[in-house]
Design an enzyme around this catalytic site. Structure first.
Site, PDB file in Angstrom:
ATOM      1  N   ARG A 166       0.664  -1.268  -0.129  1.00 60.15           N
ATOM      2  CA  ARG A 166      -0.188  -0.016  -0.007  1.00 60.15           C
ATOM      3  C   ARG A 166       0.903   1.458  -0.079  1.00 60.15           C
ATOM      4  NH1 ARG A 166      -3.048  -3.727  -0.586  1.00 60.15           N
ATOM      5  NH2 ARG A 166      -5.244  -3.673   0.023  1.00 60.15           N
ATOM      6  N   SER A 240     -10.536  -0.738   3.316  1.00 62.73           N
ATOM      7  CA  SER A 240      -9.941  -0.915   4.670  1.00 62.73           C
ATOM      8  C   SER A 240      -9.641   0.569   5.037  1.00 62.73           C
ATOM      9  CB  SER A 240      -8.625  -2.033   4.303  1.00 62.73           C
ATOM     10  OG  SER A 240      -8.863  -3.056   4.011  1.00 62.73           O
ATOM     11  N   GLU A 336      -5.013   3.727   6.364  1.00 66.87           N
ATOM     12  CA  GLU A 336      -4.471   3.375   4.765  1.00 66.87           C
ATOM     13  C   GLU A 336      -5.119   4.617   4.155  1.00 66.87           C
ATOM     14  OE1 GLU A 336      -5.634  -0.441   3.031  1.00 66.87           O
ATOM     15  OE2 GLU A 336      -6.164   0.926   1.428  1.00 66.87           O
TER      16      GLU A 336
HETATM   17  N1  EPU Z   1     -10.464 -10.981  10.114  1.00 63.47           N
HETATM   18  C1  EPU Z   1     -10.950 -10.967  11.380  1.00 63.47           C
HETATM   19  N2  EPU Z   1     -11.964 -10.032  11.736  1.00 63.47           N
HETATM   20  C2  EPU Z   1     -12.474  -9.042  10.677  1.00 63.47           C
HETATM   21  C3  EPU Z   1     -11.654  -8.917   9.611  1.00 63.47           C
HETATM   22  C4  EPU Z   1     -10.812  -9.856   9.293  1.00 63.47           C
HETATM   23  O1  EPU Z   1     -10.705 -11.767  12.135  1.00 63.47           O
HETATM   24  O2  EPU Z   1     -13.559  -8.233  10.956  1.00 63.47           O
HETATM   25  C5  EPU Z   1      -9.414 -11.838   9.786  1.00 63.47           C
HETATM   26  C6  EPU Z   1     -10.117 -12.922   8.654  1.00 63.47           C
HETATM   27  O3  EPU Z   1     -10.638 -13.930   9.262  1.00 63.47           O
HETATM   28  C7  EPU Z   1      -8.708 -13.260   8.142  1.00 63.47           C
HETATM   29  C8  EPU Z   1      -7.871 -12.179   8.056  1.00 63.47           C
HETATM   30  O4  EPU Z   1      -8.236 -11.095   9.232  1.00 63.47           O
HETATM   31  O5  EPU Z   1      -8.198 -14.253   8.540  1.00 63.47           O
HETATM   32  C9  EPU Z   1      -7.699 -11.472   6.698  1.00 63.47           C
HETATM   33  O6  EPU Z   1      -9.142 -10.996   6.287  1.00 63.47           O
HETATM   34  P1  EPU Z   1      -9.462 -10.548   4.839  1.00 63.47           P
HETATM   35  O7  EPU Z   1      -8.989 -11.741   3.956  1.00 63.47           O
HETATM   36  O8  EPU Z   1     -10.667  -9.991   4.916  1.00 63.47           O
HETATM   37  O9  EPU Z   1      -8.386  -9.492   4.433  1.00 63.47           O
HETATM   38  P2  EPU Z   1      -8.050  -8.081   5.188  1.00 63.47           P
HETATM   39  O10 EPU Z   1      -6.415  -8.441   5.648  1.00 63.47           O
HETATM   40  O11 EPU Z   1      -8.848  -7.798   6.364  1.00 63.47           O
HETATM   41  C10 EPU Z   1      -6.916  -7.019   2.945  1.00 63.47           C
HETATM   42  C11 EPU Z   1      -6.770  -6.100   2.210  1.00 63.47           C
HETATM   43  C12 EPU Z   1      -8.140  -5.520   1.539  1.00 63.47           C
HETATM   44  C13 EPU Z   1      -8.549  -6.655   0.601  1.00 63.47           C
HETATM   45  C14 EPU Z   1      -8.252  -8.136   1.248  1.00 63.47           C
HETATM   46  C15 EPU Z   1      -8.464  -9.563   0.629  1.00 63.47           C
HETATM   47  C16 EPU Z   1      -5.335  -4.384   3.580  1.00 63.47           C
HETATM   48  C17 EPU Z   1      -5.215  -3.267   4.604  1.00 63.47           C
HETATM   49  N3  EPU Z   1      -6.728  -4.824   3.033  1.00 63.47           N
HETATM   50  O12 EPU Z   1      -7.810  -6.893   4.059  1.00 63.47           O
HETATM   51  O13 EPU Z   1      -7.957  -4.475   0.511  1.00 63.47           O
HETATM   52  O14 EPU Z   1      -9.522  -6.591  -0.220  1.00 63.47           O
HETATM   53  O15 EPU Z   1      -6.986  -8.332   1.945  1.00 63.47           O
HETATM   54  O16 EPU Z   1      -6.996  -9.578  -0.453  1.00 63.47           O
HETATM   55  O17 EPU Z   1      -4.445  -4.950   3.313  1.00 63.47           O
HETATM   56  C18 EPU Z   1      -8.478  -2.176   0.943  1.00 63.47           C
HETATM   57  O18 EPU Z   1      -7.200  -2.174   0.720  1.00 63.47           O
HETATM   58  O19 EPU Z   1      -9.256  -1.157   0.847  1.00 63.47           O
HETATM   59  C19 EPU Z   1      -9.132  -3.362   0.853  1.00 63.47           C
HETATM   60  C20 EPU Z   1     -10.193  -3.679   1.073  1.00 63.47           C
END
Ligand code: EPU
Length: 340
Positions: A166, A240, A336
Site C-alpha cells: 500500500r 480498509s 490506509e
Molecule cells: N479478520 C477478522 N475479523 C475481521 C476481519 C478480518 O478476524 O473483522 C481476519 C480474517 O478472518 C482473515 C484475516 O483477518 O483471517 C484477513 O481478512 P481478509 O481476507 O478479509 O483481508 P484483510 O487483511 O482484512 C486485505 C486488504 C483488503 C483486501 C483483502 C483481500 C489491507 C489493508 N486490506 O484485507 O483491501 O480486499 O485483504 O485481499 O491490506 C483495501 O485496501 O481497501 C481493501 C479492502
C-alpha cells in the site's frame, strides 16, 4: 479554464461526507490539465488535491481551503504486444472496475483478482492497491505523470515507483508533485490463475466452476467482496481504513501465547504481518456504532458512515481504535485512508 467555487464534495468521496471545496476544476485530457497548471501553477503548488474516485480519502474539514482537480481523463487501448504479453494503456480517470471488466472481455489476464476495487486507474499505483493475492505492482509496466512544477511529462518504470505494501514513491518523496495521467499495464496472453488466497477456491467450488477462467475468478472475487465489504453507493466507506501492521517475530511469539488464534503471515524480511481486522474485532469494535460513525459488522477493518457522520467523527473513532490496539497488543495501527 475557469474555476468553480464552493463545490460540495459529498458525491465525490465514497465515505459520502460533506465538505465544500474552495475551488474546483475538472480536466478531461492532458491538454486541459496542462492548461489548468499553466493558469494556476502557483495556486496548485501551494496546495491542491487531485481527486480520482475519492475512495481512499476522509474529508475532515467542513470547508476544504484548497483547489480540487478532478481527473476525468479517459481511454483504454492496446499499445503493443509480444509473445507473452499485451501492453495496455489506461488513462488515469478511468474507473478501476470498468478497466478490469474491459481486460476480462478482451482476454487480457492478470487483473482479475483486483475486481470491484473502488477508485480510478490513476489512484491504483499511488497506494499499490491489492487484493486476493495480487498487487497492482505485479502488472504495472510504467506510470506516466505530469510534473506540476516543471510542467513536463515523466515516465516512471515499475522499479522507479518503489512499490511496497500500500505504498509507492507517489506517497513518499514525490507526494503531490505529480499528476498521474496514464498507466501502462503488462497483461498476460497465458493466464496464471491465482486462487490460493483466502476464500477464492471455496467460492469457485460453490459456483460449480470446473474449468478456471479469468472471468470465473473475477466473479468469485466479486462474490467474496460483496459478501463482506459494504457497497459505498449504499453505505459510505473507503474500504480498509487501516493497513495490516507488521511486527517482529519475537513480538508475534509473545502475542500468540496469549491469543492462540491471532493471524500472522511471514514477510520476506522475517517480520510478521498481522490481520488488523482480527485485532480490531478482538478488542470488540466490530459492529460498534457511535452516532453515524461505525465499524462494519462483517469486516472490522472497514469504518463506515451510516449517513450523516462528519469526517472528524470517523477520525475520532479511528483514534479510539488505534489507542485500544496499542494498549491491548502494543501494536501501532496506521491508517490506509488519506486524512484531509
Ligand atoms: N479478520 C477478522 N475479523 C475481521 C476481519 C478480518 O478476524 O473483522 C481476519 C480474517 O478472518 C482473515 C484475516 O483477518 O483471517 C484477513 O481478512 P481478509 O481476507 O478479509 O483481508 P484483510 O487483511 O482484512 C486485505 C486488504 C483488503 C483486501 C483483502 C483481500 C489491507 C489493508 N486490506 O484485507 O483491501 O480486499 O485483504 O485481499 O491490506 C483495501 O485496501 O481497501 C481493501 C479492502
Amino acid at each position: 479554464m475557469p474555476l468553480q467555487n464552493n463545490i460540495s464534495l459529498k458525491k465525490f468521496n465514497s465515505f459520502g461526507i460533506e465538505s465544500i471545496a474552495r475551488d474546483f476544476c475538472v480536466f478531461n485530457s492532458i491538454d486541459e490539465l496542462i492548461e489548468i497548471i499553466d493558469q494556476y501553477r502557483d495556486l496548485i503548488i501551494s496546495s491542491h488535491l487531485i481527486l480520482g474516485g475519492g475512495s481512499n480519502i476522509l474529508l475532515t474539514q467542513a470547508l476544504l481551503d484548497t483547489l480540487v482537480l478532478k481527473n476525468e481523463i479517459k481511454g483504454i487501448q492496446l499499445k503493443r504486444e509480444d509473445a507473452n504479453y499485451f501492453y495496455i494503456e489506461a488513462a488515469a480517470g478511468e474507473n478501476w472496475h470498468h478497466f478490469v471488466v474491459t481486460c476480462i472481455k478482451n482476454g487480457w489476464a492478470g487483473v482479475e483478482n483486483l475486481s470491484l476495487i473502488p477508485g480510478t486507474v490513476g489512484a491504483a499505483p499511488i497506494q499499490n492497491i491489492g487484493a486476493y493475492g495480487v498487487e497492482v505492482k505485479d502488472i504495472i509496466e510504467s506510470v506516466e505523470a505530469y510534473h506540476i512544477a516543471d510542467q513536463t511529462i515523466h515516465r516512471f518504470t515499475n522499479a522507479d515507483c518503489a512499490f511496497d505494501y500500500r505504498d509507492s514513491i507517489f506517497k513518499k518523496n514525490q507526494k503531490n508533485q505529480f499528476v498521474i495521467t496514464n498507466v501502462l499495464f503488462r497483461l498476460s496472453k497465458y493466464p496464471i490463475y491465482k486462487t490460493n488466497y483466502g476464500a477464492i477456491e471455496t467460492e469457485l467450488t460453490k459456483m460449480g466452476i470446473k474449468e478456471l477462467s479469468i472471468q470465473s475468478i473475477s466473479e468469485a472475487v466479486i462474490k467474496i467482496r460483496s459478501s463482506k465489504l459494504p457497497d459505498p453507493q449504499i453505505i459510505g466507506n473507503a474500504g480498509s481504513f487501516f493497513k495490516n501492521p507488521s511486527i517482529s517475530k519475537a513480538h508475534f511469539e509473545q502475542l500468540i501465547k496469549k491469543y492462540p488464534s491471532i493471524n500472522g503471515y511471514p514477510n520476506k524480511d522475517g517480520s510478521i504481518k498481522i490481520a488488523a481486522g482480527w485485532l480490531i474485532e478482538k478488542v470488540g469494535w466490530k459492529g460498534y456504532r457511535e452516532g453515524d460513525a461505525g465499524c462494519h459488522s462483517l469486516q472490522a477493518l472497514v469504518l463506515i458512515n451510516y449517513g450523516a457522520a462528519s469526517g472528524s467523527e470517523i477520525l475520532a473513532l479511528s483514534d479510539k481504535i488505534i489507542l485500544s490496539i496499542l494498549q491491548e497488543f502494543d501494536i501501532q495501527l496506521e491508517r490506509e485512508v488519506n486524512i484531509l
